[in-house]
Write an enzyme that holds these catalytic residues in place. Sequence first.
Site, PDB file in Angstrom:
ATOM      1  N   ILE A   5     -12.621  -0.950  -1.411  1.00  0.00           N
ATOM      2  CA  ILE A   5     -11.913  -1.441  -2.592  1.00  0.00           C
ATOM      3  C   ILE A   5     -12.196  -0.460  -3.719  1.00  0.00           C
ATOM      4  CG2 ILE A   5     -11.998  -3.298  -4.311  1.00  0.00           C
ATOM      5  CD1 ILE A   5     -11.994  -5.214  -1.961  1.00  0.00           C
ATOM      6  N   CYS A  28       0.831  -1.211   0.000  1.00  0.00           N
ATOM      7  CA  CYS A  28       0.000   0.000   0.000  1.00  0.00           C
ATOM      8  C   CYS A  28       0.861   1.255   0.000  1.00  0.00           C
ATOM      9  CB  CYS A  28      -0.936   0.007   1.199  1.00  0.00           C
ATOM     10  SG  CYS A  28      -1.405  -1.642   1.712  1.00  0.00           S
ATOM     11  N   CYS A  52     -13.068   0.159   7.922  1.00  0.00           N
ATOM     12  CA  CYS A  52     -12.126  -0.275   6.875  1.00  0.00           C
ATOM     13  C   CYS A  52     -12.201   0.629   5.654  1.00  0.00           C
ATOM     14  CB  CYS A  52     -12.455  -1.694   6.417  1.00  0.00           C
ATOM     15  SG  CYS A  52     -12.622  -2.883   7.753  1.00  0.00           S
ATOM     16  N   SER A  53     -11.084   0.751   4.951  1.00  0.00           N
ATOM     17  CA  SER A  53     -11.097   1.473   3.680  1.00  0.00           C
ATOM     18  C   SER A  53     -11.699   0.563   2.615  1.00  0.00           C
ATOM     19  CB  SER A  53      -9.681   1.903   3.301  1.00  0.00           C
ATOM     20  OG  SER A  53      -8.792   0.820   3.383  1.00  0.00           O
ATOM     21  N   HIS A  74      -9.231   3.754  -1.653  1.00  0.00           N
ATOM     22  CA  HIS A  74      -7.854   3.304  -1.415  1.00  0.00           C
ATOM     23  C   HIS A  74      -7.435   2.368  -2.547  1.00  0.00           C
ATOM     24  CE1 HIS A  74      -4.207   2.055   0.388  1.00  0.00           C
ATOM     25  NE2 HIS A  74      -4.650   1.079   1.159  1.00  0.00           N
TER      26      HIS A  74
END
Lengths: 386, 134
Positions: free
Chosen positions: A211, A85, A208-209, A334
Site C-alpha cells: 500500500i 489499477c 503482494c504489492s 503501487h
Amino acid sequence: MRSVSIIGTGLTKFGEHWDKSFRELIAEAGVKAIESAKIEGKTIEAIYGGCMASGRLIGQEHIGALIADQLGLNPIPSTRVEAACASGGVALRSGILAISSGTYDIVAVGGIEKMTEVSTEAASFALGGAGDQETELFHGATFPSLYALMARRHMEEFGTTEEQMAMCSVQAHKNGVNNPHSQFQREITVEDVMQSGYVASPLKLLDCSPITDGAATLILCETEKAKKMGLENAVEIIASTQASDSLALTGRKSLTEMAATKIAVKEAYEKTKLEPKDIDLVELHDCFSIANILAIEDLGFFKKGEGGKAVEKGKTSLNSEISVNPSGGLKCGHPVGATGVKQAIEIFEQLNGTAGKRQVKNAKIGMAHNVGGSGATAVIHIMKKT
Amino acid sequence: MVHNALPLQWRKYPERYYLKGNYCENCKTSFFPQRSICPNCRRKGKLVEKDTPFTGKIVSWTEVSVAPFGFENETPYFLAIIEMENKAKILAQIVDSKKEKIKTGARVTKKFRKISDIDPEGAIAYGYKFKVVE
Ligand SMILES: [Zn+2]
C-alpha cells in the site's frame, strides 16, 4: 492520426508519505514534469489525471479540477480518469488520443493515489472496488484472494510452484534496490517470501504489492512539434491499445490468462509490426507475483504455462532474455492511480539511458502493461527512442 | 456500507436465496447472476428466468487469512470458484467441510448462510455458501 511523444516526466518517491498530502504530491510530480520538459506551464492545453479511489481513501472526488487548481493551470480542461489499477495507463491513453486527434499539441497526464491516510483494512476495501462488489466482495473476496484463485489454477494446470512465484518478488526487489523512487530498497530471498505468511493461499504477504502513496506526471507533445522544439530526450509512443473483459473473475473464459491483455497486446504488435523478441524491456503489471507470470505469457514472451519456469531460470531478470520491471515493478510501490504513469516514466528513463544501475543495455523499445482489477481492463503502450 | 443496504438486499433475495439466474434461448447459455443483456447475442438474445442448479464442482480455491471489513472474525475461510451443473460459474465461500476435502474437482452443494453484518444501521445479509458433498 498524429504521433505523440513523451517530453517530460515527474515522479515522487513511492512510499508512506505521512508528511505530504494528496495535493502536495500532485504539485511535486507536476512541477518536476514541467521542469523536465523545459516548457512553460501555460503551454499545456489539457490535463488527464488517473486516480482510482480518492473518494474512499481521502474523501475527495473531483480530482480533475483539483489537479488544475493545485498546479495553477486553470482554466484549461482537466479530467479525472478511473479504471481501477489501470487508471494511470488509461489516463495516458486519453492524453495520447487528445493529441493524436489534433485537438491539442501539449497535454499533461498525471496519476495519483494517497493510500496511507486510512487503515490497511479500509484501503483494502477501497481497492476491492476494482472487483465485482455484488458477486465477489460481498462474499468476502479480497484482491489477493482473486489472484490466488488464478494462481492455484496455474499451479494445477501447468505445475507452476510457489517458489517460482516467490522468485518474481525476489527479482522485483532486486531491481528496486537501484530505483531511488522505490518504496523498498532491500533485497529479499525466496525463503523470505515463503515464510511471509499466507494472505490467501497460495499467495503470501511478499507475493503482494504494498500500500503506497505516490504521484507521477508525464508531459505529452505532438511528435513533430517536439522535434521542432529540439527536445532530444523525447520518446515516441508508437502504440496505445486497450481492451476490456468481464468485471468478475467468474465471467472469464480462462483463469490462467488475461484475455484483455492478449487482445490489447496483439493489436499493439500488429500496429507496430513488432514481435515480442523486439521488446527490450517491459514494465508489466505485477500486483501479485502470479500476475507477473500470467503477463509474461500473455504478452507473448513465453508460452502459456512456461512463465514460472522462465522466471526461475532468470530469463526475466535485468539484461536477460526480456528485462522485466527494471524499476522493481509494483512490488516496489503501487499507488494504484499512479502506477500506469510511473511505468511510462521508467521506460522514458531506460530509453534515454538515464536509469543508472538498473539500466537495460541498448534499450531501444519498451512496453508498458497496466491492468485494472483482476483483468477487466488492460492497457498496452509501446515506446521507442526517436 | 453497500453490503447491507436494504433496497439492495430486497432486490437480491431471488439471486442470493435460491440462485435465480437466467438463460439465453438463442445461444443456450446460462447466467448467474441474471444479466439484463446476453453478452453473446446482445439484442438478438432471448433471456428467460431460470433457477441455477444447487450443485457444481470446485474449479479453483483459496484459504483467506487476511480478511476485508466485516469478515475479520471468520478467518481463515475458504473461497472457491464453482462451475455449476449448467456451466455458470459462482464465487462463494466453502463452509462446513473438512479442509482436506476442499480441492479442485470436489463436488459442492448450496447452503443458506449469513454472509455479513457490517453495518449497524443496515440489515444482516444472508445468501449462498457451499459445502463439499462427501
Ligand atoms: Zn445469447
